[in-house]
Design a protein around this motif. Structure first.
Motif, PDB file in Angstrom:
ATOM      1  N   SER A  72       2.917  15.044 -25.744  1.00  0.00           N
ATOM      2  CA  SER A  72       3.151  16.598 -26.625  1.00  0.00           C
ATOM      3  C   SER A  72       1.943  16.910 -27.170  1.00  0.00           C
ATOM      4  CB  SER A  72       4.417  16.208 -27.261  1.00  0.00           C
ATOM      5  OG  SER A  72       4.164  15.249 -28.336  1.00  0.00           O
ATOM      6  N   SER A  73       1.187  15.900 -27.706  1.00  0.00           N
ATOM      7  CA  SER A  73      -0.026  16.384 -28.301  1.00  0.00           C
ATOM      8  C   SER A  73      -1.096  16.928 -27.309  1.00  0.00           C
ATOM      9  CB  SER A  73      -0.501  15.134 -29.142  1.00  0.00           C
ATOM     10  OG  SER A  73       0.018  14.875 -30.069  1.00  0.00           O
ATOM     11  N   GLU A  80      -4.867  13.003 -23.673  1.00  0.00           N
ATOM     12  CA  GLU A  80      -5.129  13.594 -25.006  1.00  0.00           C
ATOM     13  C   GLU A  80      -6.504  13.278 -25.509  1.00  0.00           C
ATOM     14  OE1 GLU A  80      -2.754  13.295 -29.307  1.00  0.00           O
ATOM     15  OE2 GLU A  80      -3.316  11.379 -28.233  1.00  0.00           O
ATOM     16  N   GLU A 105      -2.621  24.836 -25.081  1.00  0.00           N
ATOM     17  CA  GLU A 105      -1.789  26.100 -25.570  1.00  0.00           C
ATOM     18  C   GLU A 105      -3.103  27.154 -25.843  1.00  0.00           C
ATOM     19  OE1 GLU A 105       0.940  25.363 -28.274  1.00  0.00           O
ATOM     20  OE2 GLU A 105       2.231  24.322 -26.944  1.00  0.00           O
ATOM     21  N   GLN A 150       5.502  16.824 -35.737  1.00  0.00           N
ATOM     22  CA  GLN A 150       5.887  15.857 -34.889  1.00  0.00           C
ATOM     23  C   GLN A 150       6.343  14.623 -35.399  1.00  0.00           C
ATOM     24  OE1 GLN A 150       3.029  15.415 -31.472  1.00  0.00           O
ATOM     25  NE2 GLN A 150       3.821  13.332 -31.225  1.00  0.00           N
ATOM     26  N   ASP A 188       0.294  20.345 -36.861  1.00  0.00           N
ATOM     27  CA  ASP A 188       1.337  20.147 -35.587  1.00  0.00           C
ATOM     28  C   ASP A 188       1.565  18.558 -35.656  1.00  0.00           C
ATOM     29  OD1 ASP A 188       1.509  22.516 -35.094  1.00  0.00           O
ATOM     30  OD2 ASP A 188       0.020  22.643 -33.745  1.00  0.00           O
ATOM     31  N   ARG A 221      -3.051  29.033 -28.378  1.00  0.00           N
ATOM     32  CA  ARG A 221      -3.421  29.030 -29.813  1.00  0.00           C
ATOM     33  C   ARG A 221      -4.219  28.044 -30.164  1.00  0.00           C
ATOM     34  NH1 ARG A 221       0.155  25.568 -32.922  1.00  0.00           N
ATOM     35  NH2 ARG A 221       1.321  24.016 -31.472  1.00  0.00           N
ATOM     36  N   TYR A 222      -4.626  27.171 -29.341  1.00  0.00           N
ATOM     37  CA  TYR A 222      -5.886  25.920 -29.739  1.00  0.00           C
ATOM     38  C   TYR A 222      -6.964  26.492 -28.889  1.00  0.00           C
ATOM     39  CZ  TYR A 222      -3.216  21.982 -31.873  1.00  0.00           C
ATOM     40  OH  TYR A 222      -2.571  21.558 -32.931  1.00  0.00           O
ATOM     41  N   GLN A 249      -5.246  22.557 -37.728  1.00  0.00           N
ATOM     42  CA  GLN A 249      -3.842  22.740 -37.120  1.00  0.00           C
ATOM     43  C   GLN A 249      -3.327  21.820 -36.388  1.00  0.00           C
ATOM     44  OE1 GLN A 249      -2.357  26.206 -36.913  1.00  0.00           O
ATOM     45  NE2 GLN A 249      -0.980  24.571 -35.995  1.00  0.00           N
ATOM     46  N   SER A 255      -0.172  18.467 -24.569  1.00  0.00           N
ATOM     47  CA  SER A 255       0.200  19.799 -24.100  1.00  0.00           C
ATOM     48  C   SER A 255      -0.285  20.840 -24.861  1.00  0.00           C
ATOM     49  CB  SER A 255       1.738  19.657 -23.692  1.00  0.00           C
ATOM     50  OG  SER A 255       2.026  18.713 -22.729  1.00  0.00           O
ATOM     51  N   ARG A 256      -0.259  20.464 -26.334  1.00  0.00           N
ATOM     52  CA  ARG A 256      -0.382  21.506 -27.472  1.00  0.00           C
ATOM     53  C   ARG A 256      -1.772  21.828 -27.227  1.00  0.00           C
ATOM     54  NH1 ARG A 256       2.752  18.460 -30.954  1.00  0.00           N
ATOM     55  NH2 ARG A 256       1.202  17.145 -31.501  1.00  0.00           N
TER      56      ARG A 256
END
Length: 232
Positions: free
Chosen positions: A74-75, A140, A81, A105, A101, A83-84, A97, A77-78
């Protein structure tokens, strides 16, 4: 104009696959992977046992799907995004950020269940340990390294090794998690966690501040330059 609330509710309702994964995470955390049965899982989801196999070929596939949607996955995948990506030239904002996040989590009960499951099962189910460690952690770390390499090449931070800088950043956050969410009898209050995050970020960013080591360049080994990214 009337709003179709039933359609909106249906759109927001979890799919059968999502319900299977949510109930499987609960069941695996309570009974362990070995002690969980497909029959019990089907009962909790409210479908026939045979219907489970329309979504997953077996219990191992369900566990793999859970691993694919929690923790490092999940990290990672963020980090992909938009926004990153918009923070690719803002190291301080990027770090904050990412940290915030992670706090969200860590505060999620599903994450606590996931950590319990993966700690117990990663050595028992063939392929899970390798999939978890090699694929998701590697993904990651690769993405995080790419961000810090970009910061360095743009002259926004000082580092000769973006990979180790990314690992140092992650290590401090992991320690905060251990201190505030794992080792204590109960999780720390959110304000206390945010205070710890802010203190760490201020220190970490001061270490990699662009130009902070300009006076020490003569003492650096030959070939090292501010903003020059070392190979992985």
């Amino acid at each position: 104009m009337a709003v179709d609330t039933s359609s909106a509710a249906e759109a927001a309702a979890p799919t059968t696959r999502e319900r299977i994964l949510a109930e499987a995470l609960n069941l695996f955390a309570q009974s362990g992977y070995g002690g969980a049965s497909m029959r019990e899982l089907a009962r909790r989801v409210g479908i026939r046992e045979s219907s489970l196999y329309n979504h997953f070929p077996g219990k191992a596939a369900i566990l793999e799907a859970i691993v694919s949607e929690h923790g490092p996955a999940s990290s990672a995948s963020r980090l992909e995004e938009q926004r990153y990506k918009q923070l690719a030239r803002q190291p301080a904002e990027f770090c904050r950020q990412f940290a915030l996040d992670l706090v969200e989590q860590w505060s999620d009960p599903r994450e606590h269940q996931f950590q319990k499951v993966i700690t117990a099962e990663r050595n028992r189910v063939p392929g899970i340990r390798a999939k978890f460690a090699d694929h998701f952690y590697a993904r990651e770390q690769r993405l995080m390294t790419d961000y810090f390499r970009g910061f360095a090449l743009a002259g926004l931070i000082s580092t000769t090794d973006p990979r180790e800088t990314a690992r140092l950043f992650a290590a401090g956050l992991i320690y905060i998690r251990l201190e505030h969410y794992v080792m204590g009898a109960v999780p720390s209050p959110r304000p206390k966690v945010i205070e710890a995050i802010d203190r760490y970020l201020a220190f970490f960013l001061s270490l990699i501040a662009a130009g902070q080591d300009a006076d020490n360049k003569k003492r650096k080994p030959k070939g090292e330059m501010r903003g020059k990214a070392a190979p992985d």
